[in-house]
Design a protein around this motif. Structure first.
Motif, mmCIF file in Angstrom:
data_model
loop_
_atom_site.group_PDB
_atom_site.id
_atom_site.type_symbol
_atom_site.label_atom_id
_atom_site.label_comp_id
_atom_site.label_asym_id
_atom_site.label_seq_id
_atom_site.Cartn_x
_atom_site.Cartn_y
_atom_site.Cartn_z
ATOM 1 N N ARG A 26 0.839 -1.200 0.000
ATOM 2 C CA ARG A 26 0.000 0.000 0.000
ATOM 3 C C ARG A 26 0.868 1.242 0.000
ATOM 4 N N GLY B 26 -9.517 -7.089 4.453
ATOM 5 C CA GLY B 26 -10.236 -5.859 4.132
ATOM 6 C C GLY B 26 -9.365 -4.636 4.266
ATOM 7 N N SER B 30 -8.988 -2.824 0.701
ATOM 8 C CA SER B 30 -10.016 -1.813 0.448
ATOM 9 C C SER B 30 -9.389 -0.542 -0.116
ATOM 10 N N ARG B 31 -10.089 0.066 -1.045
ATOM 11 C CA ARG B 31 -9.537 1.236 -1.725
ATOM 12 C C ARG B 31 -9.778 2.502 -0.932
ATOM 13 N N ASN B 32 -10.796 2.510 -0.085
ATOM 14 C CA ASN B 32 -11.132 3.708 0.674
ATOM 15 C C ASN B 32 -10.510 3.612 2.069
ATOM 16 N N HIS B 35 -13.021 2.715 4.827
ATOM 17 C CA HIS B 35 -13.379 1.298 4.880
ATOM 18 C C HIS B 35 -12.261 0.486 5.523
ATOM 19 N N ALA B 36 -11.022 0.845 5.212
ATOM 20 C CA ALA B 36 -9.895 0.130 5.829
ATOM 21 C C ALA B 36 -9.924 0.289 7.342
ATOM 22 N N MET B 39 -12.615 -1.927 8.730
ATOM 23 C CA MET B 39 -12.164 -3.324 8.708
ATOM 24 C C MET B 39 -11.162 -3.589 9.833
ATOM 25 N N ASP B 85 -10.510 10.769 2.217
ATOM 26 C CA ASP B 85 -11.439 9.648 2.141
ATOM 27 C C ASP B 85 -11.975 9.476 0.727
ATOM 28 N N LEU B 87 -11.338 7.385 -3.134
ATOM 29 C CA LEU B 87 -10.861 6.078 -3.549
ATOM 30 C C LEU B 87 -9.439 6.184 -4.087
#
Lengths: 101, 222
Positions: A26, B26, B30-32, B35-36, B39, B85, B87
């Motif tokens: 990442r 997750g 996750s791209r956002n 959301h990460a 998760m 926040d 994507l």
């Protein structure tokens, strides 16, 4: 009779590996911090598992200290992210080349 | 599988492991960032479940309060504060060799950990160093409190200093540079620090006390 400790250790190893991969692939600094938290939690799970296997409370005391250090690390790290974000528009690791002298 | 454990213990373990691994994947996938972070809460909760399963009740409560209640909230606060926040394009990768290398490293690391677990001579049955974890009259809370306030008293006091240092460092790092900054750093494009008016009396003491640290931070961030 509860689950053997080896299963917990295997789960912690997988969790640690997932966190390490996330840290490597990442580029968002915030998500990289979250992956470090995953790795710390894997270590905590290992410590609690050994605490149960050896019937020694020292492992749990160590987890207690790991929690404190993790909190301090997150606070300072997020402060750094905010300071860097003042100068750059993005929070990806590639933008940190401004640290180069 | 899990033949020596009771059905309830096995079910709790499998449930917790599924939450943990689902949350971990997750976080990574996750791209956002929001959301990460959510998760991450799932993973921390699953770890708390497994703490309870291993009779570490106090640590499970601390895990939920400190991690899910404070650290993740701090993450979300910074995400919202910075407005990142949105994507992220996960397919974009400036370093082409990074992902294969990361995958190789992960496989190697996992293999090493598993080999260590299988081959390692764990000192199970060794003498207790600190004290028993189970079978205490007061439960794990009393045992943990006794360990922290006797055997680990000095490290416990040191964590207090660590937390104070971390808070001061975070304040110094995240403080907005005030108008007292010298010229070159103002020319670096900080609109909020560009008021040339003389300082009010109330802020003078504040910025003079934080002046050297700020200068250092500015140097680092440049």
């Amino acid at each position: 009779m509860s689950v053997p400790g080896g299963w917990y250790l295997a789960l912690a190893a997988i969790l640690f590996s997932v966190g390490a991969v996330g840290l490597l692939v990442r580029r968002n600094v915030l998500v990289m911090f979250m992956c470090i938290e995953l790795m710390l939690n894997a270590a905590n799970l290992t410590l609690v598992t050994f605490s149960r296997m050896l019937d020694d409370i020292g492992g749990q005391a160590l987890v207690f200290f790991v929690l404190v250090v993790a909190a301090a690390e997150v606070v300072v790290g997020l402060g750094l992210v905010v300071a860097i974000f003042r100068r750059r528009e993005n929070a990806t690791a590639d933008d940190l080349h401004i640290l180069k002298g | 599988m899990l033949a020596s454990a009771t059905a309830v213990d096995s079910a709790v373990f499998v449930f917790g492991a599924m939450i943990i691994l689902g949350g971990a994947f997750g976080v990574v996938l996750s791209r956002n960032p929001v959301h990460a972070a959510l998760m991450l809460v799932a993973t921390l909760f699953g770890v708390a479940v497994l703490f309870i399963e291993q009779q570490a009740n106090f640590l499970a409560a601390v895990q939920v309060i400190v991690y899910a209640g404070a650290i993740v909230v701090l993450f979300l606060f910074v995400i919202m504060f910075l407005g990142v926040d949105r994507l992220e394009n996960l397919a974009e990768e400036p370093l082409p060799a990074q992902r294969p290398l990361a995958a190789a490293m992960a496989v190697l690391g996992l293999a090493g950990l598993v080999a260590l677990g299988v081959e390692g001579r764990w000192s199970v049955g060794a003498h207790q160093v600190v004290g028993a974890a189970r079978g205490q009259s007061g439960g794990d809370v009393e045992a943990l409190g006794r360990a922290v306030f006797t055997t680990y008293l000095f490290p416990f006091e040191a964590t207090a200093a660590l937390l104070v240092i971390a808070v001061v460092g975070a304040v110094v790092l995240a403080r907005r540079p005030s108008g007292r900054m010298p010229g070159p750093s103002e020319a670096g494009g900080e609109p909020a620090g560009a008021q040339p008016s003389p300082l009010p009396v109330g802020e003078g003491e504040d910025s003079s006390s934080g002046g050297p640290g700020e200068l250092e931070v500015e140097e680092v961030a440049r």
